[in-house]
Design a protein around this motif. Structure first.
Motif, short mmCIF file in Angstrom:
data_model
loop_
_atom_site.label_atom_id
_atom_site.label_comp_id
_atom_site.label_asym_id
_atom_site.label_seq_id
_atom_site.Cartn_x
_atom_site.Cartn_y
_atom_site.Cartn_z
N ILE A 158 0.82 -1.22 0.00
CA ILE A 158 0.00 0.00 0.00
C ILE A 158 0.85 1.27 0.00
N HIS A 159 2.17 1.10 0.22
CA HIS A 159 3.02 2.28 0.46
C HIS A 159 4.35 2.09 -0.26
N PRO A 160 4.31 2.01 -1.61
CA PRO A 160 5.56 1.74 -2.33
C PRO A 160 6.59 2.83 -2.08
N PRO A 161 7.88 2.43 -1.98
CA PRO A 161 8.92 3.44 -1.74
C PRO A 161 9.12 4.31 -2.96
N ARG A 162 9.68 5.49 -2.77
CA ARG A 162 10.10 6.29 -3.92
C ARG A 162 11.28 5.60 -4.54
N ARG A 163 11.37 5.69 -5.85
CA ARG A 163 12.47 5.02 -6.55
C ARG A 163 13.80 5.45 -5.93
N GLY A 164 14.62 4.44 -5.61
CA GLY A 164 15.95 4.75 -5.07
C GLY A 164 15.96 5.10 -3.59
N HIS A 165 14.79 5.05 -2.94
CA HIS A 165 14.74 5.35 -1.50
C HIS A 165 14.22 4.13 -0.75
N ARG A 166 14.59 4.02 0.51
CA ARG A 166 14.00 3.01 1.37
C ARG A 166 12.81 3.63 2.08
N SER A 167 11.81 2.82 2.40
CA SER A 167 10.72 3.37 3.20
C SER A 167 10.61 2.57 4.48
N ASP A 168 11.25 3.07 5.54
CA ASP A 168 11.20 2.36 6.82
C ASP A 168 10.76 3.37 7.88
N ARG A 169 9.44 3.46 8.05
CA ARG A 169 8.90 4.47 8.96
C ARG A 169 9.25 4.17 10.41
N ILE A 170 9.40 2.87 10.71
CA ILE A 170 9.69 2.53 12.11
C ILE A 170 11.10 3.01 12.47
N ALA A 171 12.04 2.82 11.52
CA ALA A 171 13.40 3.33 11.74
C ALA A 171 13.37 4.86 11.87
N LEU A 172 12.52 5.51 11.05
CA LEU A 172 12.44 6.97 11.12
C LEU A 172 11.88 7.44 12.47
N LEU A 173 10.92 6.68 13.00
CA LEU A 173 10.34 7.07 14.30
C LEU A 173 11.43 7.01 15.38
N ARG A 174 12.29 5.99 15.27
CA ARG A 174 13.39 5.87 16.26
C ARG A 174 14.37 7.04 16.08
N LEU A 175 14.63 7.38 14.82
CA LEU A 175 15.53 8.51 14.55
C LEU A 175 14.95 9.81 15.14
N LEU A 176 13.65 10.01 14.94
CA LEU A 176 12.99 11.22 15.46
C LEU A 176 13.14 11.30 16.98
N ARG A 177 12.96 10.16 17.62
CA ARG A 177 13.12 10.13 19.08
C ARG A 177 14.52 10.56 19.45
N GLY A 178 15.51 10.01 18.73
CA GLY A 178 16.92 10.34 19.00
C GLY A 178 17.21 11.82 18.79
N LEU A 179 16.49 12.45 17.88
CA LEU A 179 16.72 13.88 17.61
C LEU A 179 16.03 14.76 18.66
N GLY A 180 15.28 14.12 19.56
CA GLY A 180 14.65 14.89 20.63
C GLY A 180 13.23 15.33 20.36
N TYR A 181 12.62 14.78 19.30
CA TYR A 181 11.22 15.11 19.03
C TYR A 181 10.31 14.34 19.97
N GLU A 182 9.16 14.91 20.23
CA GLU A 182 8.03 14.19 20.80
C GLU A 182 7.44 13.44 19.59
N VAL A 183 7.28 12.13 19.70
CA VAL A 183 7.03 11.33 18.50
C VAL A 183 5.61 10.77 18.46
N GLY A 184 4.94 11.00 17.33
CA GLY A 184 3.59 10.47 17.15
C GLY A 184 3.51 9.54 15.96
N SER A 185 2.68 8.51 16.10
CA SER A 185 2.47 7.60 14.97
C SER A 185 1.05 7.06 15.04
N GLY A 186 0.76 6.09 14.19
CA GLY A 186 -0.59 5.53 14.20
C GLY A 186 -0.83 4.71 12.95
N VAL A 187 -2.06 4.27 12.80
CA VAL A 187 -2.42 3.39 11.68
C VAL A 187 -3.82 3.75 11.18
#
Ligand code: SAH
Length: 415
Positions: A158-187
């Motif tokens: 349902i969520h094809p990656p952009r050509r040449g990019h990876r799409s790993d939202r879970i890794a991004l959520l962890r990155l956001l946490r590391g950058l000091g953001y308050e992190v929101g997600s959902g489905v």
């Protein structure tokens, strides 16, 4: 609460048992985040998008949609209005728009932070670490990025990656946490091909990711997407399904045909050429025979299909509250769309403590049509505000003051 207990609740049909679930969720909400409802002013500042998400009406492949991008001045005007209306936060959301440059966005965030008392939440999709870091440094404190489903195969479909990019939202959520953001997600709830097991795992992942904010809503089919039927079939291809949300009127967006709302700036249009560069043929959408769409037509798969109903959404809101008691949980617009009468209030009485009134200027609103017949489409920000205050008063809740940081985030800072 383990996986099997979550599953038990998701499949519960007994009214009395569900009353107990609502009661427990409401009580947990009251104890952990109180009676105040935090208002977040939502500004949908660009509907340009480089992605081809099968569920989303502003996907790049929807070439009939007039695209817009608000100027920095217009966004700032919305932020000032949020301040005047007494909101503590402004949420800047858009399609995944390569035309939104790092420095420009950082400048917008910085100006809002300098000129107002508002907390700034961003929701711009999957962006580079350098972008996310720059915006955090400019003063954005929160980032919303739904992982959409925890089932990797369904996600890829349902969520094809952009050509040449990876799409790993879970890794991004962890990155956001590391950058000091308050992190929101959902489905989304009831995506074609989503099973009860998938949804129970989604809820488990909310807890595992220790989210500060959790937003969920029913999947609402958009006729200009592969999951909603397309132009040729007008959405009629789908089998009738008693589970599907039925009280939504399907209609095409005004913005498609109304020249008045053709407010796109051709200079920035993410047009046919760019689509081709990304490997997308805008004229013919090639369908994946393994797509979840085919799953829903196959009764063997469909047996375990989660329905995209209002009731299922309340169950997920309530369970999210029990699993993540200190998180901020909005009663979403998608929920208000399936039950205009009382969806917002029921969400707030079954675990939610946040509402996101729409501050997008009316002339742009119809253009941000991620799903059809969105609630509050024709209202001005002031009308939305008045309506919400009355709704909160009717259920005995108060309006939150200040930025409304989630207790989860505050506690983590102290630890
Ligand atoms: N480009 C940003 C914002 C997308 S819109 C991003 O990708 O994060 C915000 C959310 O709306 C999405 O994450 C998705 O969960 C929801 N959404 C999109 N299309 C939808 C649909 N057809 N029905 C219900 N929710 C939808």
């Amino acid at each position: 609460m383990d996986h099997s207990e979550i599953l038990k609740w998701l499949t519960e049909t007994d009214g009395g048992a569900l009353e107990e679930l609502w009661r427990r969720a409401d009580e947990t909400r009251r104890r952990h985040v109180g009676d105040a409802v935090h208002l977040r002013g939502l500004v949908e500042f660009s509907n340009h998008c480089a992605r081809q998400c099968e569920y989303c009406g502003i996907r790049a492949g929807n070439t009939r949609l007039a695209r817009y991008r608000m100027s920095a001045g217009e966004i700032l005007e919305c932020a000032r209005l949020a301040g005047r209306l007494g909101y503590g936060t402004v949420v800047l959301q858009s399609g995944e728009d390569p035309g939104t440059r790092r420095g420009w966005m950082a400048g917008v965030v910085r100006r809002i932070r300098e000129e107002t008392e508002l907390a700034v939440t961003l929701s711009l999709g999957e962006r580079s670490e350098a972008d996310l870091r720059a915006w955090r440094e400019a003063g954005a404190g929160r980032y919303l990025l739904r992982f959409e489903t925890s089932n990797p195969a369904l996600y890829r479909n349902i969520h094809p990656p952009r050509r040449g990019h990876r799409s790993d939202r879970i890794a991004l959520l962890r990155l956001l946490r590391g950058l000091g953001y308050e992190v929101g997600s959902g489905v989304m709830i009831g995506i074609p091909g989503q099973t009860y097991n998938d949804l129970a795992r989604d809820l488990g992942l909310f807890r595992e990711l220790d989210l500060d904010m959790i937003g969920v809503g029913p999947f609402l089919p958009h006729p200009a997407t592969p999951l909603g039927g397309d132009a040729e079939t007008g959405g009629r291809e789908r089998e009738p399904d008693e589970h599907r949300t039925s009280n939504i009127e399907h209609r095409t967006s005004n913005s498609i045909h109304n020249p008045q709302s053709a407010i796109c700036n051709p200079q920035y249009e993410y047009g046919t050429q760019e689509l081709r560069k990304e490997g997308i043929n805008p004229q013919s959408e090639i369908r994946n025979p393994q797509s979840p769409q085919s799953a829903i037509r196959n009764p063997q798969f469909a047996i375990d299909q989660v329905p995209n109903t209002e009731l299922m959404t309340y169950k997920v809101v309530a369970l999210a509250r029990l699993l993540c008691p200190d998180a901020n949980i909005p009663s979403t617009t998608a929920l208000a769309t399936v039950n205009r009468e009382s969806g917002r209030e029921l969400g707030l009485q079954r675990g939610a403590n946040v509402v996101m009134p729409n501050l997008t200027p009316p002339k742009y609103r119809a253009g941000y049509e991620i799903y059809p017949a969105k609630a509050c489409l024709d209202e001005t920000p002031e009308q939305c505000h008045g309506c919400l205050l009355a709704r909160l008063a009717s259920i005995g809740r108060t309006v939150g003051e200040g930025p409304g940081t989630s207790p989860r985030f505050r506690n983590r800072l102290i630890q």
